[in-house]
Scaffold this active site. Structure first.
Site, PDB file in Angstrom:
ATOM      1  N   GLU A  95     -13.613  53.981  69.967  1.00  0.00           N
ATOM      2  CA  GLU A  95     -13.664  55.406  70.466  1.00  0.00           C
ATOM      3  C   GLU A  95     -12.180  55.933  71.766  1.00  0.00           C
ATOM      4  OE1 GLU A  95     -15.852  56.991  69.013  1.00  0.00           O
ATOM      5  OE2 GLU A  95     -17.655  55.853  68.458  1.00  0.00           O
ATOM      6  N   CYS A 124     -13.189  63.636  75.586  1.00  0.00           N
ATOM      7  CA  CYS A 124     -12.369  63.098  74.663  1.00  0.00           C
ATOM      8  C   CYS A 124     -12.407  63.839  73.222  1.00  0.00           C
ATOM      9  CB  CYS A 124     -12.933  61.913  73.269  1.00  0.00           C
ATOM     10  SG  CYS A 124     -13.975  61.462  73.696  1.00  0.00           S
TER      11      CYS A 124
HETATM   12  P1  NAD Z   1      -7.606  54.009  79.312  1.00  0.00           P
HETATM   13  O1  NAD Z   1      -7.221  53.441  77.971  1.00  0.00           O
HETATM   14  O2  NAD Z   1      -7.198  53.808  80.505  1.00  0.00           O
HETATM   15  O3  NAD Z   1      -9.070  53.256  79.257  1.00  0.00           O
HETATM   16  C1  NAD Z   1      -9.941  52.685  79.264  1.00  0.00           C
HETATM   17  C2  NAD Z   1     -10.531  51.460  79.516  1.00  0.00           C
HETATM   18  O4  NAD Z   1     -10.199  50.810  78.609  1.00  0.00           O
HETATM   19  C3  NAD Z   1     -10.819  50.994  80.800  1.00  0.00           C
HETATM   20  O5  NAD Z   1     -11.870  50.285  81.202  1.00  0.00           O
HETATM   21  C4  NAD Z   1      -9.893  50.307  81.254  1.00  0.00           C
HETATM   22  O6  NAD Z   1      -9.723  49.326  82.063  1.00  0.00           O
HETATM   23  C5  NAD Z   1      -9.786  49.227  79.464  1.00  0.00           C
HETATM   24  N1  NAD Z   1      -8.350  48.677  79.030  1.00  0.00           N
HETATM   25  C6  NAD Z   1      -7.252  49.581  79.245  1.00  0.00           C
HETATM   26  N2  NAD Z   1      -5.512  48.477  78.439  1.00  0.00           N
HETATM   27  C7  NAD Z   1      -6.613  47.094  78.080  1.00  0.00           C
HETATM   28  C8  NAD Z   1      -6.543  45.979  78.019  1.00  0.00           C
HETATM   29  N3  NAD Z   1      -5.523  45.822  76.968  1.00  0.00           N
HETATM   30  N4  NAD Z   1      -7.162  45.990  77.089  1.00  0.00           N
HETATM   31  C9  NAD Z   1      -8.732  45.692  77.787  1.00  0.00           C
HETATM   32  N5  NAD Z   1      -9.522  46.460  78.777  1.00  0.00           N
HETATM   33  C10 NAD Z   1      -8.045  47.626  78.726  1.00  0.00           C
HETATM   34  O7  NAD Z   1      -8.470  55.268  79.144  1.00  0.00           O
HETATM   35  P2  NAD Z   1      -9.513  56.575  80.169  1.00  0.00           P
HETATM   36  O8  NAD Z   1      -8.143  57.077  81.097  1.00  0.00           O
HETATM   37  O9  NAD Z   1     -10.188  55.494  81.414  1.00  0.00           O
HETATM   38  O10 NAD Z   1      -9.331  57.699  79.804  1.00  0.00           O
HETATM   39  C11 NAD Z   1      -9.634  58.591  78.640  1.00  0.00           C
HETATM   40  C12 NAD Z   1      -9.042  58.223  77.910  1.00  0.00           C
HETATM   41  O11 NAD Z   1     -10.159  57.766  76.955  1.00  0.00           O
HETATM   42  C13 NAD Z   1      -8.871  59.168  76.575  1.00  0.00           C
HETATM   43  O12 NAD Z   1      -7.876  58.983  75.765  1.00  0.00           O
HETATM   44  C14 NAD Z   1     -10.204  59.657  75.861  1.00  0.00           C
HETATM   45  O13 NAD Z   1      -9.694  60.804  74.719  1.00  0.00           O
HETATM   46  C15 NAD Z   1     -10.979  58.352  75.577  1.00  0.00           C
HETATM   47  N6  NAD Z   1     -12.552  58.487  75.600  1.00  0.00           N
HETATM   48  C16 NAD Z   1     -12.259  58.957  74.049  1.00  0.00           C
HETATM   49  C17 NAD Z   1     -13.944  58.579  73.865  1.00  0.00           C
HETATM   50  C18 NAD Z   1     -14.713  58.328  72.233  1.00  0.00           C
HETATM   51  O14 NAD Z   1     -15.696  58.342  72.124  1.00  0.00           O
HETATM   52  N7  NAD Z   1     -13.577  58.760  71.411  1.00  0.00           N
HETATM   53  C19 NAD Z   1     -14.985  59.359  74.964  1.00  0.00           C
HETATM   54  C20 NAD Z   1     -14.024  59.174  76.403  1.00  0.00           C
HETATM   55  C21 NAD Z   1     -13.220  58.686  76.492  1.00  0.00           C
END
Ligand code: NAD
Length: 512
Positions: free
Chosen positions: A267, A301
């Protein structure tokens, strides 16, 4: 922060069992983690709320072992009994709704009604999942062979890794956890390091419900950096990784999981567009766009980031939009009259300021906003930009309250530009013309996972499957038949006759 608000925050934390210093892993009991000390800040003040010690790879190993053992026991519970545990989880969340919603506001900066709304979404997910627990249907088929019965059934899958983003720190866990639990799976939750406290609070509530039912520890937690996150995505004991976050994160995780031929549910980011035609109810459209673009300070998002205005109404709508945006009350999200709180941290503010620079370089015109607010915390102005589709930055998701406005002549042209970005999450059209609405919803219309008419892009209900196409990752969570990804599908053929016919008429007659 005033003395009064400090006390208020402390009271909320105390009622939810959050200490000044906290352990960062749970496998049925709290593990004394000793990794990096993360201090969770209140983005409205920049001041600390409480701290957590992150978990190590060794701690992860312990949690993964526990989750595997819990799965073996939990999968033997009848699904409706698992549903009963989830029903009680919903009741506990109702009891703690005020405090948990306030903690979302304190830790993420969402306004009060949005913090509460997020907890309501968790409750709704529990209710939905309880119903699902008696409806995990498999189909029966007619066999081509006489005296044979064919059917399919759905079995529990295994421990599920749940990686969540900061902006829905608790609802996304519930989208996954409530459904995975009734499906018979255990879970390991790795929340964002920006939001450890909400995760601790939810895990405490869920652990109490499990204990009251003598249920195995299916709701596990690991607060850790990406090294541990990578350990989990590579772990063959975890058949499904459900990850919510940026496209960059999704690429890394999708690759790691597919390397071991595991299953992933992604997502990821959106870059959502709203089309307003000359046949729209403009009052309705304006109200909807304001929430979609500037609610949650543009950190959803599903936030509306691109607005397409048909030429005949463009000038009027721009003028009304600018006026309305300037009147949005920005400030302490705990205050009732505030509609836009802060961004989550200083990096988010810097990223937005960098984007504003890029917008200027690429020829965009700021219609309003574009600055940071001179006050403690991470506040910015709601921003509207006159843009052209040729500006590369309009194809990116900047996680901030920036709305790009475009003009168009014909609906087909607007749909084409709308679909030309790499993301495909949510989309909307405002029109009272049936033909225009259906044109947008047709196979040749919006290419997104969500397409709405006369409501904007954000604020989805949990009854429908949620997710998007293209770089948004293709995953679906919550309603409809999204439960299927948390289970393994098995086709069964039973021969209840005395002959051994083969399918497709194959003959293999051996004297035996
Ligand atoms: P982010 O990608 O920085 O982090 C999200 C999660 O992934 C965190 O828990 C982080 O620690 C983890 N993570 C990152 N890289 C990783 C890796 N290589 N291995 C394992 N874990 C890893 O995102 P954010 O800044 O927390 O959130 C914002 C983003 O999330 C925006 O792009 C938003 O659109 C998206 N989002 C999407 C949805 C959806 O349902 N499509 C919902 C909410 C947020």
């Amino acid at each position: 922060m005033t003395v009064e608000t400090t006390t208020h925050a402390e009271q909320i934390l105390r009622r939810l069992g959050i200490e000044a210093e906290n352990h960062g892993a749970f496998d049925g009991s709290w593990i004394a983690t000793s990794g990096e000390r993360i201090v969770s800040l209140n983005p409205a003040t920049g001041e600390p709320l409480a701290a957590v010690r992150t978990a190590s790879v060794e701690d992860y190993e312990r949690v993964a072992e526990s989750a595997t053992a819990a799965f073996r026991a939990w999968r033997t519970w009848p699904a409706p009994k698992r549903g009963e545990v989830v029903r009680q989880l919903g009741l506990e969340l109702r009891r703690h709704k005020e405090d948990l919603g306030a903690l979302v506001t304190l830790e993420v900066g969402k306004i009060k009604t949005e913090g509460l709304g997020e907890v309501q979404e968790m409750i709704d997910m529990c209710d939905l999942a309880v119903g699902m627990s008696r409806q995990l249907y498999g189909k029966t088929m007619h066999s081509e062979r006489p005296s044979h019965r064919m059917y399919e059934q759905w079995h529990p899958l295994g421990p599920v890794g749940i990686i969540t983003a900061f902006n829905f720190p608790v609802a996304v866990w519930a989208w996954n956890a409530a459904v995975a639990a009734v499906c018979g799976d255990s879970m390991i939750w790795k929340p964002s390091s920006e939001t450890p406290l909400t995760a601790l609070a939810v895990t405490r509530i869920a652990a109490r419900v499990l204990a009251a039912n003598d249920a195995p520890p299916v709701f596990n937690l690991i607060l850790a950096d990406r090294t541990v996150g990578k350990e989990m995505t590579a772990d063959r004991r975890v058949p499904l990784i459900s990850a919510t976050g940026s496209v960059t994160m999704g690429r890394a995780i999708g690759k790691a999981v597919s390397e071991r031929l595991g299953r992933s549910l992604l997502e990821l980011g959106g870059n959502n567009g709203v089309i307003i035609t000359e046949k729209a109810d403009l009052d309705l459209a304006l109200r909807a766009v304001l929430f979609a673009a500037f609610g949650t300070a543009g950190q959803r998002c599903t936030t509306a980031r691109r607005l397409f205005l048909q030429k005949g109404i463009a000038a009027e709508m721009k003028q009304r939009l600018i006026q309305a945006v300037r009147s949005i009350p920005v400030g302490d999200p705990m205050q009732d009259d505030v509609l836009m709180g802060p961004l989550v941290n200083q990096r988010a503010v810097d990223d937005m300021m960098q984007a504003i620079e890029t917008i200027r370089e690429q020829g965009g015109t700021l219609l309003t906003g574009g600055g940071r607010l001179d006050r403690p915390g991470f506040f910015v102005e709601p921003t509207v930009v006159e843009a052209t589709p040729h500006m590369p930055i309009t194809c990116e998701e900047t996680f901030a309250p920036i709305l790009y406005v475009f003009e168009f002549d014909e609906l087909d042209e607007a749909i084409e530009i709308h679909n030309s970005v790499p993301q495909g999450l949510s989309s909307a059209i405002f029109t009272l013309d049936l033909r225009e609405a259906e044109r947008f919803l047709a196979a040749t219309g919006s290419d997104c996972g969500i397409a709405n008419v006369n409501i904007a892009t954000s604020g989805a209900e949990i009854g429908g499957a949620f997710g998007g196409e293209k770089e948004t990752g293709g995953g679906r969570e919550a309603g409809s038949d999204a439960w299927k990804i948390y289970m393994r599908r098995q086709t069964n053929t039973v021969n209840w006759g005395t002959e051994m016919p083969l399918a497709q008429g194959v003959e293999f007659d051996v004297e035996a």
